[in-house]
Design a protein around this motif. Structure first.
Motif, PDB file in Angstrom:
ATOM      1  N   LEU A  23      39.843  29.208  26.525  1.00  5.75           N
ATOM      2  CA  LEU A  23      41.023  28.645  27.133  1.00  5.75           C
ATOM      3  C   LEU A  23      41.472  27.677  26.117  1.00  5.75           C
ATOM      4  O   LEU A  23      40.921  26.822  25.341  1.00  5.75           O
ATOM      5  CB  LEU A  23      40.539  27.646  28.507  1.00  5.75           C
ATOM      6  N   LEU A  24      42.838  27.600  25.909  1.00  2.00           N
ATOM      7  CA  LEU A  24      43.526  26.777  24.792  1.00  2.00           C
ATOM      8  C   LEU A  24      44.531  25.769  25.545  1.00  2.00           C
ATOM      9  O   LEU A  24      45.115  26.197  26.489  1.00  2.00           O
ATOM     10  CB  LEU A  24      44.239  27.698  24.073  1.00  2.00           C
ATOM     11  N   SER A  55      45.899  32.489  13.615  1.00  6.72           N
ATOM     12  CA  SER A  55      45.233  33.971  13.504  1.00  6.72           C
ATOM     13  C   SER A  55      43.663  34.087  13.323  1.00  6.72           C
ATOM     14  O   SER A  55      43.282  35.402  13.473  1.00  6.72           O
ATOM     15  CB  SER A  55      45.842  34.369  12.023  1.00  6.72           C
ATOM     16  N   GLU A  56      43.391  32.775  13.356  1.00 10.73           N
ATOM     17  CA  GLU A  56      41.702  32.603  13.628  1.00 10.73           C
ATOM     18  C   GLU A  56      40.947  32.500  15.047  1.00 10.73           C
ATOM     19  O   GLU A  56      39.881  32.319  15.138  1.00 10.73           O
ATOM     20  CB  GLU A  56      41.295  31.674  12.484  1.00 10.73           C
ATOM     21  N   LEU A  57      42.100  32.309  15.769  1.00 12.24           N
ATOM     22  CA  LEU A  57      41.586  31.808  17.159  1.00 12.24           C
ATOM     23  C   LEU A  57      40.758  32.798  17.922  1.00 12.24           C
ATOM     24  O   LEU A  57      39.870  32.546  18.642  1.00 12.24           O
ATOM     25  CB  LEU A  57      42.997  31.601  18.096  1.00 12.24           C
ATOM     26  N   GLY A  58      41.112  34.217  17.585  1.00  9.55           N
ATOM     27  CA  GLY A  58      40.337  35.279  18.555  1.00  9.55           C
ATOM     28  C   GLY A  58      41.196  35.334  19.980  1.00  9.55           C
ATOM     29  O   GLY A  58      42.211  34.763  20.188  1.00  9.55           O
ATOM     30  N   ARG A  59      40.277  36.050  20.677  1.00 14.85           N
ATOM     31  CA  ARG A  59      40.875  36.236  22.133  1.00 14.85           C
ATOM     32  C   ARG A  59      41.174  34.919  23.093  1.00 14.85           C
ATOM     33  O   ARG A  59      40.593  33.961  22.911  1.00 14.85           O
ATOM     34  CB  ARG A  59      39.890  36.891  22.973  1.00 14.85           C
ATOM     35  N   LEU A  60      42.231  34.952  23.727  1.00 14.65           N
ATOM     36  CA  LEU A  60      42.634  33.949  24.642  1.00 14.65           C
ATOM     37  C   LEU A  60      42.533  34.195  25.892  1.00 14.65           C
ATOM     38  O   LEU A  60      43.571  35.083  26.260  1.00 14.65           O
ATOM     39  CB  LEU A  60      44.049  33.211  24.173  1.00 14.65           C
ATOM     40  N   ASP A  61      41.902  33.895  26.787  1.00 14.85           N
ATOM     41  CA  ASP A  61      41.953  34.134  28.468  1.00 14.85           C
ATOM     42  C   ASP A  61      42.960  33.633  29.167  1.00 14.85           C
ATOM     43  O   ASP A  61      43.501  34.053  30.198  1.00 14.85           O
ATOM     44  CB  ASP A  61      40.525  34.009  28.852  1.00 14.85           C
ATOM     45  N   ALA A  62      43.417  32.232  28.851  1.00 15.06           N
ATOM     46  CA  ALA A  62      44.461  31.442  29.397  1.00 15.06           C
ATOM     47  C   ALA A  62      44.591  30.378  28.449  1.00 15.06           C
ATOM     48  O   ALA A  62      43.887  29.624  27.488  1.00 15.06           O
ATOM     49  CB  ALA A  62      43.634  30.997  30.604  1.00 15.06           C
ATOM     50  N   VAL A  63      46.211  29.907  28.670  1.00 18.11           N
ATOM     51  CA  VAL A  63      46.546  28.676  28.125  1.00 18.11           C
ATOM     52  C   VAL A  63      46.814  27.678  29.375  1.00 18.11           C
ATOM     53  O   VAL A  63      47.631  28.112  30.243  1.00 18.11           O
ATOM     54  CB  VAL A  63      47.944  29.198  27.354  1.00 18.11           C
ATOM     55  N   LEU A  64      46.312  26.486  29.004  1.00 18.45           N
ATOM     56  CA  LEU A  64      46.588  25.425  30.028  1.00 18.45           C
ATOM     57  C   LEU A  64      47.714  24.467  29.441  1.00 18.45           C
ATOM     58  O   LEU A  64      47.446  23.704  28.246  1.00 18.45           O
ATOM     59  CB  LEU A  64      45.252  24.536  30.282  1.00 18.45           C
ATOM     60  N   LEU A  65      48.894  24.624  29.946  1.00 21.39           N
ATOM     61  CA  LEU A  65      49.951  23.727  29.279  1.00 21.39           C
ATOM     62  C   LEU A  65      50.431  22.517  29.795  1.00 21.39           C
ATOM     63  O   LEU A  65      51.305  23.077  30.896  1.00 21.39           O
ATOM     64  CB  LEU A  65      51.166  25.168  29.131  1.00 21.39           C
ATOM     65  N   THR A  66      50.393  21.543  29.482  1.00 24.12           N
ATOM     66  CA  THR A  66      50.722  20.632  30.372  1.00 24.12           C
ATOM     67  C   THR A  66      52.149  20.193  30.244  1.00 24.12           C
ATOM     68  O   THR A  66      52.758  19.791  31.536  1.00 24.12           O
ATOM     69  CB  THR A  66      50.109  19.091  29.811  1.00 24.12           C
ATOM     70  N   HIS A  67      52.698  20.903  29.606  1.00 25.89           N
ATOM     71  CA  HIS A  67      54.516  21.163  29.782  1.00 25.89           C
ATOM     72  C   HIS A  67      54.785  21.715  28.401  1.00 25.89           C
ATOM     73  O   HIS A  67      54.347  21.803  27.147  1.00 25.89           O
ATOM     74  CB  HIS A  67      55.210  19.596  29.854  1.00 25.89           C
ATOM     75  N   PRO A 107      51.652  18.783  41.053  1.00 27.92           N
ATOM     76  CA  PRO A 107      50.210  17.875  40.975  1.00 27.92           C
ATOM     77  C   PRO A 107      49.549  18.000  42.252  1.00 27.92           C
ATOM     78  O   PRO A 107      50.090  18.153  43.560  1.00 27.92           O
ATOM     79  CB  PRO A 107      51.178  16.577  41.072  1.00 27.92           C
ATOM     80  N   TRP A 108      48.435  18.284  42.158  1.00 27.88           N
ATOM     81  CA  TRP A 108      47.425  18.494  43.159  1.00 27.88           C
ATOM     82  C   TRP A 108      47.066  20.182  43.615  1.00 27.88           C
ATOM     83  O   TRP A 108      46.402  20.395  44.630  1.00 27.88           O
ATOM     84  CB  TRP A 108      47.263  17.580  44.409  1.00 27.88           C
ATOM     85  N   GLY A 109      48.038  20.951  43.048  1.00 26.58           N
ATOM     86  CA  GLY A 109      47.782  22.165  43.368  1.00 26.58           C
ATOM     87  C   GLY A 109      46.758  23.068  42.668  1.00 26.58           C
ATOM     88  O   GLY A 109      46.354  22.379  41.499  1.00 26.58           O
ATOM     89  N   THR A 110      46.253  24.059  43.130  1.00 22.06           N
ATOM     90  CA  THR A 110      45.236  24.886  42.381  1.00 22.06           C
ATOM     91  C   THR A 110      45.366  26.255  42.383  1.00 22.06           C
ATOM     92  O   THR A 110      46.269  26.992  42.876  1.00 22.06           O
ATOM     93  CB  THR A 110      43.917  24.592  43.193  1.00 22.06           C
ATOM     94  N   THR A 111      44.894  26.601  41.266  1.00 21.62           N
ATOM     95  CA  THR A 111      44.728  28.057  40.808  1.00 21.62           C
ATOM     96  C   THR A 111      43.640  28.570  40.454  1.00 21.62           C
ATOM     97  O   THR A 111      42.687  27.695  40.023  1.00 21.62           O
ATOM     98  CB  THR A 111      45.736  28.655  40.000  1.00 21.62           C
ATOM     99  N   VAL A 112      43.022  29.864  40.579  1.00 20.69           N
ATOM    100  CA  VAL A 112      41.758  29.986  40.110  1.00 20.69           C
ATOM    101  C   VAL A 112      41.829  31.122  39.099  1.00 20.69           C
ATOM    102  O   VAL A 112      42.453  32.266  39.181  1.00 20.69           O
ATOM    103  CB  VAL A 112      40.887  30.800  41.199  1.00 20.69           C
ATOM    104  N   LEU A 113      41.113  31.070  37.733  1.00 18.30           N
ATOM    105  CA  LEU A 113      41.048  32.105  36.731  1.00 18.30           C
ATOM    106  C   LEU A 113      39.944  32.851  37.246  1.00 18.30           C
ATOM    107  O   LEU A 113      38.893  32.453  37.370  1.00 18.30           O
ATOM    108  CB  LEU A 113      40.976  31.236  35.559  1.00 18.30           C
TER     109      LEU A 113
END
Length: 263
Positions: A23-24, A55-67, A107-113
């Motif tokens: 996760l990034l 280019s060195e990150l490798g696989r990204l399963d999800a990005v958590l983007l505050t804004h 805010p206070w909403g949820t999701t599941v990866l």
């Protein structure tokens, strides 16, 4: 899952590895030197590049983007990574702007990866106010993220997001149990608005940690940009006067180095 591996890439950008997930947070990968306009007379200059190249990150399963609307949290090189990420979780307004399969949370909403062969991770959005009262037209919508999974003994992994200390973020202490807190600091200021702050100061962080009582406190978002007004030295000076139980829980992550923390 027995542990978490963190790599602080710079500014707000952290690679989180846990239970097979990668996760990034807030991708920022532009080189230093560019000037950015944040709107309403505010802007900044990037002073340092990423400690790990995109280019060195490798696989990204999800990005958590505050804004998505400020370049110090999502710059052009970071934005270019979004299509390759398995999921992007951000604000509702940011989700509309980015489009695609982006997940928008209030805010206070949820999701599941979820993914085959990996334990599910519940993502809860936490409140942020990216500036003084009534600053939303300037600063826009921002959220933090609390990450939860089965087997956590001491609470969630929390990313505060860009926020000042205010009653909304204090709710985290009442509603969640926090094990490790990644705090966006820097005490951001802009010349056009004088002494007003747009992210948390070290003083605010000490008060907040006294409420949420995390086992591990990890400062991020304090270096690499001109508008960050409290760097590590200033934060450490403030921490000298903090209660011992808070001082002992601070953990500085060396840039670009994988660090394991208990979870």
């Amino acid at each position: 899952m027995t542990g978490v591996r963190l790599t602080h890439i710079g500014g707000p950008t952290v690679l989180i590895q846990v239970g097979g997930w990668r996760l990034l947070t807030d991708p920022t990968f532009d080189p230093p030197g560019a000037k950015y306009n944040f709107g309403w007379g505010t802007g900044s200059v990037k002073l340092a590049g990423p400690a790990v190249a995109a280019s060195e990150l490798g696989r990204l399963d999800a990005v958590l983007l505050t804004h998505d609307h400020h370049d110090d949290n999502l710059d052009p090189a970071g934005r270019a990574l979004l299509p390759a990420a398995g999921s992007v979780v951000t604000t509702v307004s940011g989700s509309r702007r980015i489009g695609g399969e982006t997940r928008g949370l209030e805010p206070w909403g949820t999701t599941v990866l979820e993914a085959p062969g990996r334990p599910p991770i519940e993502v809860t959005a936490t409140p942020c106010r990216h500036g003084p009262p009534l600053s939303r037209p300037l600063a826009g919508d921002v959220i933090g993220f609390a990450l939860g999974w089965d087997g956590q003994e001491h609470g969630a992994l929390w990313i505060s997001g860009d926020t000042v200390l205010y009653d909304g973020v204090r709710q985290v202490a009442d509603r969640l149990r926090i094990d490790a807190a990644l705090l966006h600091l820097g005490g951001v200021q802009f010349p056009v608005t004088g002494p007003l702050r747009y992210t948390m100061t070290a003083k605010g962080a000490v008060e907040l940690c006294g409420l949420i009582r995390p086992r591990t406190i990890i400062p991020i978002h304090y270096e690499g940009w001109k508008h960050f007004k409290e760097g590590r030295e200033a934060i450490e000076r403030e921490l000298e006067g903090a209660p011992r139980e808070i001082r002992e829980r601070i953990r500085w992550l060396p840039l670009g180095v994988e660090v394991d923390i208990a979870a």
